[in-house]
Scaffold this active site. Structure first.
Site, PDB file in Angstrom:
ATOM      1  N   LYS A 157       2.165  -3.259   7.319  1.00 17.18           N
ATOM      2  CA  LYS A 157       2.456  -3.440   5.892  1.00 17.18           C
ATOM      3  C   LYS A 157       3.907  -3.020   5.600  1.00 17.18           C
ATOM      4  CE  LYS A 157       0.074  -4.585   2.946  1.00 17.18           C
ATOM      5  NZ  LYS A 157      -0.278  -5.947   2.403  1.00 17.18           N
ATOM      6  N   TYR A 164      -1.964  -0.471  10.897  1.00 17.89           N
ATOM      7  CA  TYR A 164      -2.083  -1.139   9.592  1.00 17.89           C
ATOM      8  C   TYR A 164      -0.878  -0.807   8.722  1.00 17.89           C
ATOM      9  CZ  TYR A 164      -3.355  -1.643   4.657  1.00 17.89           C
ATOM     10  OH  TYR A 164      -3.330  -1.947   3.314  1.00 17.89           O
ATOM     11  N   THR A 173       0.814  -1.206   0.000  1.00 15.52           N
ATOM     12  CA  THR A 173       0.000   0.000   0.000  1.00 15.52           C
ATOM     13  C   THR A 173       0.855   1.266   0.000  1.00 15.52           C
ATOM     14  OG1 THR A 173      -1.514   1.257   1.410  1.00 15.52           O
ATOM     15  CG2 THR A 173      -0.106  -0.288   2.527  1.00 15.52           C
ATOM     16  N   ASP A 174       0.253   2.366  -0.453  1.00 17.02           N
ATOM     17  CA  ASP A 174       0.939   3.662  -0.370  1.00 17.02           C
ATOM     18  C   ASP A 174       0.978   4.186   1.068  1.00 17.02           C
ATOM     19  OD1 ASP A 174      -1.753   4.318  -0.057  1.00 17.02           O
ATOM     20  OD2 ASP A 174      -1.807   5.812  -1.669  1.00 17.02           O
ATOM     21  N   GLU A 175       0.191   3.563   1.969  1.00 13.59           N
ATOM     22  CA  GLU A 175       0.118   4.093   3.337  1.00 13.59           C
ATOM     23  C   GLU A 175       1.436   3.915   4.092  1.00 13.59           C
ATOM     24  OE1 GLU A 175      -3.590   3.448   5.385  1.00 13.59           O
ATOM     25  OE2 GLU A 175      -4.659   3.129   3.496  1.00 13.59           O
TER      26      GLU A 175
HETATM   27  P1  NAD Z   1      -9.534  -7.561   2.085  1.00 14.23           P
HETATM   28  O1  NAD Z   1      -9.523  -7.224   3.539  1.00 14.23           O
HETATM   29  O2  NAD Z   1     -10.751  -7.294   1.275  1.00 14.23           O
HETATM   30  O3  NAD Z   1      -9.214  -9.123   1.898  1.00 14.23           O
HETATM   31  C1  NAD Z   1      -8.211  -9.778   2.625  1.00 14.23           C
HETATM   32  C2  NAD Z   1      -8.275 -11.263   2.272  1.00 14.23           C
HETATM   33  O4  NAD Z   1      -7.210 -11.928   2.975  1.00 14.23           O
HETATM   34  C3  NAD Z   1      -9.591 -11.934   2.697  1.00 14.23           C
HETATM   35  O5  NAD Z   1     -10.009 -12.832   1.695  1.00 14.23           O
HETATM   36  C4  NAD Z   1      -9.197 -12.685   3.964  1.00 14.23           C
HETATM   37  O6  NAD Z   1      -9.993 -13.842   4.207  1.00 14.23           O
HETATM   38  C5  NAD Z   1      -7.745 -13.055   3.666  1.00 14.23           C
HETATM   39  N1  NAD Z   1      -6.960 -13.257   4.885  1.00 14.23           N
HETATM   40  C6  NAD Z   1      -6.879 -12.432   5.967  1.00 14.23           C
HETATM   41  N2  NAD Z   1      -6.085 -12.983   6.898  1.00 14.23           N
HETATM   42  C7  NAD Z   1      -5.635 -14.168   6.385  1.00 14.23           C
HETATM   43  C8  NAD Z   1      -4.762 -15.186   6.865  1.00 14.23           C
HETATM   44  N3  NAD Z   1      -4.190 -15.110   8.079  1.00 14.23           N
HETATM   45  N4  NAD Z   1      -4.508 -16.245   6.060  1.00 14.23           N
HETATM   46  C9  NAD Z   1      -5.092 -16.351   4.828  1.00 14.23           C
HETATM   47  N5  NAD Z   1      -5.938 -15.429   4.338  1.00 14.23           N
HETATM   48  C10 NAD Z   1      -6.194 -14.345   5.106  1.00 14.23           C
HETATM   49  O7  NAD Z   1      -8.251  -6.846   1.476  1.00 14.23           O
HETATM   50  P2  NAD Z   1      -8.099  -6.096   0.073  1.00 14.23           P
HETATM   51  O8  NAD Z   1      -8.695  -4.760   0.182  1.00 14.23           O
HETATM   52  O9  NAD Z   1      -8.518  -7.011  -1.006  1.00 14.23           O
HETATM   53  O10 NAD Z   1      -6.515  -5.906   0.028  1.00 14.23           O
HETATM   54  C11 NAD Z   1      -5.676  -6.907  -0.554  1.00 14.23           C
HETATM   55  C12 NAD Z   1      -4.230  -6.463  -0.389  1.00 14.23           C
HETATM   56  O11 NAD Z   1      -4.042  -5.204  -1.027  1.00 14.23           O
HETATM   57  C13 NAD Z   1      -3.789  -6.288   1.064  1.00 14.23           C
HETATM   58  O12 NAD Z   1      -2.483  -6.777   1.192  1.00 14.23           O
HETATM   59  C14 NAD Z   1      -3.849  -4.782   1.268  1.00 14.23           C
HETATM   60  O13 NAD Z   1      -2.917  -4.361   2.242  1.00 14.23           O
HETATM   61  C15 NAD Z   1      -3.478  -4.282  -0.110  1.00 14.23           C
HETATM   62  N6  NAD Z   1      -4.015  -2.948  -0.446  1.00 14.23           N
HETATM   63  C16 NAD Z   1      -5.362  -2.723  -0.422  1.00 14.23           C
HETATM   64  C17 NAD Z   1      -5.850  -1.470  -0.760  1.00 14.23           C
HETATM   65  C18 NAD Z   1      -7.319  -1.171  -0.804  1.00 14.23           C
HETATM   66  O14 NAD Z   1      -7.695  -0.037  -1.123  1.00 14.23           O
HETATM   67  N7  NAD Z   1      -8.195  -2.108  -0.546  1.00 14.23           N
HETATM   68  C19 NAD Z   1      -4.967  -0.435  -1.096  1.00 14.23           C
HETATM   69  C20 NAD Z   1      -3.595  -0.699  -1.083  1.00 14.23           C
HETATM   70  C21 NAD Z   1      -3.131  -1.971  -0.779  1.00 14.23           C
HETATM   71  P1  TYD Z   2     -10.965   3.850   3.983  1.00 12.10           P
HETATM   72  O1  TYD Z   2     -11.898   3.427   2.906  1.00 12.10           O
HETATM   73  O2  TYD Z   2     -11.083   3.200   5.338  1.00 12.10           O
HETATM   74  O3  TYD Z   2      -9.484   3.672   3.406  1.00 12.10           O
HETATM   75  P2  TYD Z   2      -8.053   4.201   4.023  1.00 12.10           P
HETATM   76  O4  TYD Z   2      -8.226   4.547   5.439  1.00 12.10           O
HETATM   77  O5  TYD Z   2      -7.201   2.979   3.831  1.00 12.10           O
HETATM   78  O6  TYD Z   2      -7.648   5.351   3.162  1.00 12.10           O
HETATM   79  O7  TYD Z   2     -11.102   5.408   4.178  1.00 12.10           O
HETATM   80  C1  TYD Z   2     -10.926   6.307   3.091  1.00 12.10           C
HETATM   81  C2  TYD Z   2     -11.010   7.709   3.641  1.00 12.10           C
HETATM   82  O8  TYD Z   2     -12.367   7.932   4.110  1.00 12.10           O
HETATM   83  C3  TYD Z   2     -10.118   7.950   4.848  1.00 12.10           C
HETATM   84  O9  TYD Z   2      -9.630   9.282   4.795  1.00 12.10           O
HETATM   85  C4  TYD Z   2     -11.056   7.792   6.034  1.00 12.10           C
HETATM   86  C5  TYD Z   2     -12.382   8.275   5.490  1.00 12.10           C
HETATM   87  N1  TYD Z   2     -13.588   7.621   6.079  1.00 12.10           N
HETATM   88  C6  TYD Z   2     -14.647   8.412   6.511  1.00 12.10           C
HETATM   89  O10 TYD Z   2     -14.603   9.661   6.449  1.00 12.10           O
HETATM   90  N2  TYD Z   2     -15.765   7.800   7.007  1.00 12.10           N
HETATM   91  C7  TYD Z   2     -15.842   6.440   7.127  1.00 12.10           C
HETATM   92  O11 TYD Z   2     -16.886   5.932   7.640  1.00 12.10           O
HETATM   93  C8  TYD Z   2     -14.765   5.641   6.652  1.00 12.10           C
HETATM   94  C9  TYD Z   2     -14.812   4.144   6.739  1.00 12.10           C
HETATM   95  C10 TYD Z   2     -13.647   6.278   6.122  1.00 12.10           C
END
Ligand code: NAD
Ligand code: TYD
Length: 362
Positions: A168, A164, A138-140
């Site tokens: 990461k 988080y 992630t960019d975070e």
């Molecule tokens: P998500 O939370 O939707 O899904 C996570 C998946 O991992 C689920 O299917 C869960 O069952 C599985 N999982 C969790 N713990 C596990 C374990 N111990 N063993 C096996 N499986 C396990 O996540 P996402 O949003 O699809 O993100 C996927 C990846 O991308 C993550 O690594 C996250 O850090 C990264 N990422 C996500 C975002 C975003 O905007 N969603 C942005 C940047 C990076």
């Molecule tokens: P989120 O979707 O949780 O992603 P991330 O924290 O990984 O960026 O949140 C996106 C943005 O929206 C973040 O600045 C937090 C804000 N947010 C709200 O304002 N209200 C909410 O209920 C949630 C879940 C997030």
């Protein structure tokens, strides 16, 4: 045995990005996918219902922290690559229960890297040369930006602010170390906020779509001026396929959507789309449902991605404009009420209570 076959092993393939990736992989690449997933609250096999009877898809329910289970899956399926998505992914949950993030994201990534290293060490010739471990991050990890700061590049120093992001960052460092120390063929991607179908409605965009549809309050943290760069999930999946195919070993690639928007803008746009697609006289204008609530502790102000490296070196660029992707996403949620009902189970309702009940209107 020293060879691989065409299979790739994906972790976390039942989650939001993982399931989109598996579906697109089967559609566009067509080689077998093994999905190793624990099916936590965030993992939903229904996301993969359309491929569950496909001979090229297989689910292995296992924990990435379970070294024996990971070793067994690698030995049995002999993948040519691992794409590692599995993680605890929600910042607000990491504030309430950081331990789960350290376990899955740090210990789990270590376990995946170590078992992949053992498996890869036993490969021969071309199989060994062609094996890849792609770590999705992630960019975070880069921390937060001021309004005029340059966007995050691959050389921006790590400065994670939430449990988080710190977990990461730890996993990224392990991935890097496994390349430098053991020469494990690792690739890392750091992407911005994804949005699209199948996202669990604890994250901003699906939460606001569903609450707007039902006339519930739309919680905006703080002043709503926090900025995220929004990446349509299909674009992210194509970036991962590109890096897997052509990425240089040991390199990291930032992946962004060229779509910086503040949260209030995102929420307003969703309100207008839901008003347009599902007008409801009883609810009225959805913007009236917006509620500014207590801010997230340590809330990062702005994320922005400089994605010039992946464009220059690998020729990848995002193709979906935010307004277009958001419209598609709103339509998807409005047209998939059965999926929505299934994910909003008891544990989801408990989470909503835990995260929002004590947030005071500002
Ligand atoms: P998500 O939370 O939707 O899904 C996570 C998946 O991992 C689920 O299917 C869960 O069952 C599985 N999982 C969790 N713990 C596990 C374990 N111990 N063993 C096996 N499986 C396990 O996540 P996402 O949003 O699809 O993100 C996927 C990846 O991308 C993550 O690594 C996250 O850090 C990264 N990422 C996500 C975002 C975003 O905007 N969603 C942005 C940047 C990076
Ligand atoms: P989120 O979707 O949780 O992603 P991330 O924290 O990984 O960026 O949140 C996106 C943005 O929206 C973040 O600045 C937090 C804000 N947010 C709200 O304002 N209200 C909410 O209920 C949630 C879940 C997030």
């Amino acid at each position: 045995m020293t060879a691989t076959n065409d299979t790739i092993l994906v972790t976390g393939g039942a989650g939001f990005i993982g399931s989109n990736f598996v579906l697109r992989w089967i559609e566009k690449v067509g080689t077998p996918v093994v999905n190793l997933d624990l099916l936590t609250y965030a993992g939903n096999p229904a996301n993969l219902a359309s491929v569950e009877d496909n001979s090229r898809y297989q689910l292995v329910r296992a924990d990435i922290c379970d070294a024996d289970a990971v070793a067994e899956a690698l030995a049995k399926h002999r993948p040519r690559a691992v794409v590692h998505f599995a993680a605890e992914s929600h910042v607000d949950r990491s504030i309430i229960d950081p331990g789960a993030f350290i376990r899955t994201n740090v210990q789990g990534t270590y376990t995946m890297l170590e078992q992949a290293r053992r498996y890869w060490s036993g490969l021969d010739g071309t199989a060994k040369e062609k094996f890849r471990f792609l770590h999705v991050s992630t960019d975070e990890v880069y921390g937060t930006l001021g309004p005029d700061d340059p966007a995050f590049s691959e050389t921006t120093p790590y400065a994670p602010n939430s449990p988080y992001a710190a977990s990461k960052a730890g996993s990224d460092h392990l991935a890097r170390a496994y390349f430098h120390t053991f020469k494990l063929p690792v690739l890392t991607t750091n992407c911005s906020n994804n949005y699209g179908p199948f996202q669990f409605p604890e994250k901003l965009i699906p939460l606001v779509i569903l609450n707007a549809l039902e006339g519930k309050p739309l919680p905006v943290y703080g002043d709503g001026q926090n900025v995220r760069d929004w990446l349509f999930v299909d674009d992210h999946c194509s970036a991962i396929r590109t890096v897997l195919e052509r990425g240089e070993l040991g390199e990291t690639y930032n992946v962004g959507g060229n779509s910086e928007r503040n949260n209030l803008h995102v929420v307003n746009t969703i309100c207008d789309l839901v008003d347009e697609i599902r007008p409801d006289a009883k609810i009225g204008t959805r913007r009236q449902l917006i509620k500014f609530v207590t801010d997230r502790p340590g809330h990062d102000r702005r994320y922005a991605i400089d994605a010039r490296k992946i464009a220059r070196d690998l020729g990848w660029q995002p193709s979906v404009k935010f307004e277009q992707g958001l419209r598609e996403t709103v339509e998807w949620y409005l047209n998939h009420s059965e999926w929505v009902e299934n994910v909003r189970s008891g544990s989801y309702l408990n989470w909503i209570k835990q995260n929002y009940e004590e947030r005071i209107a500002q």
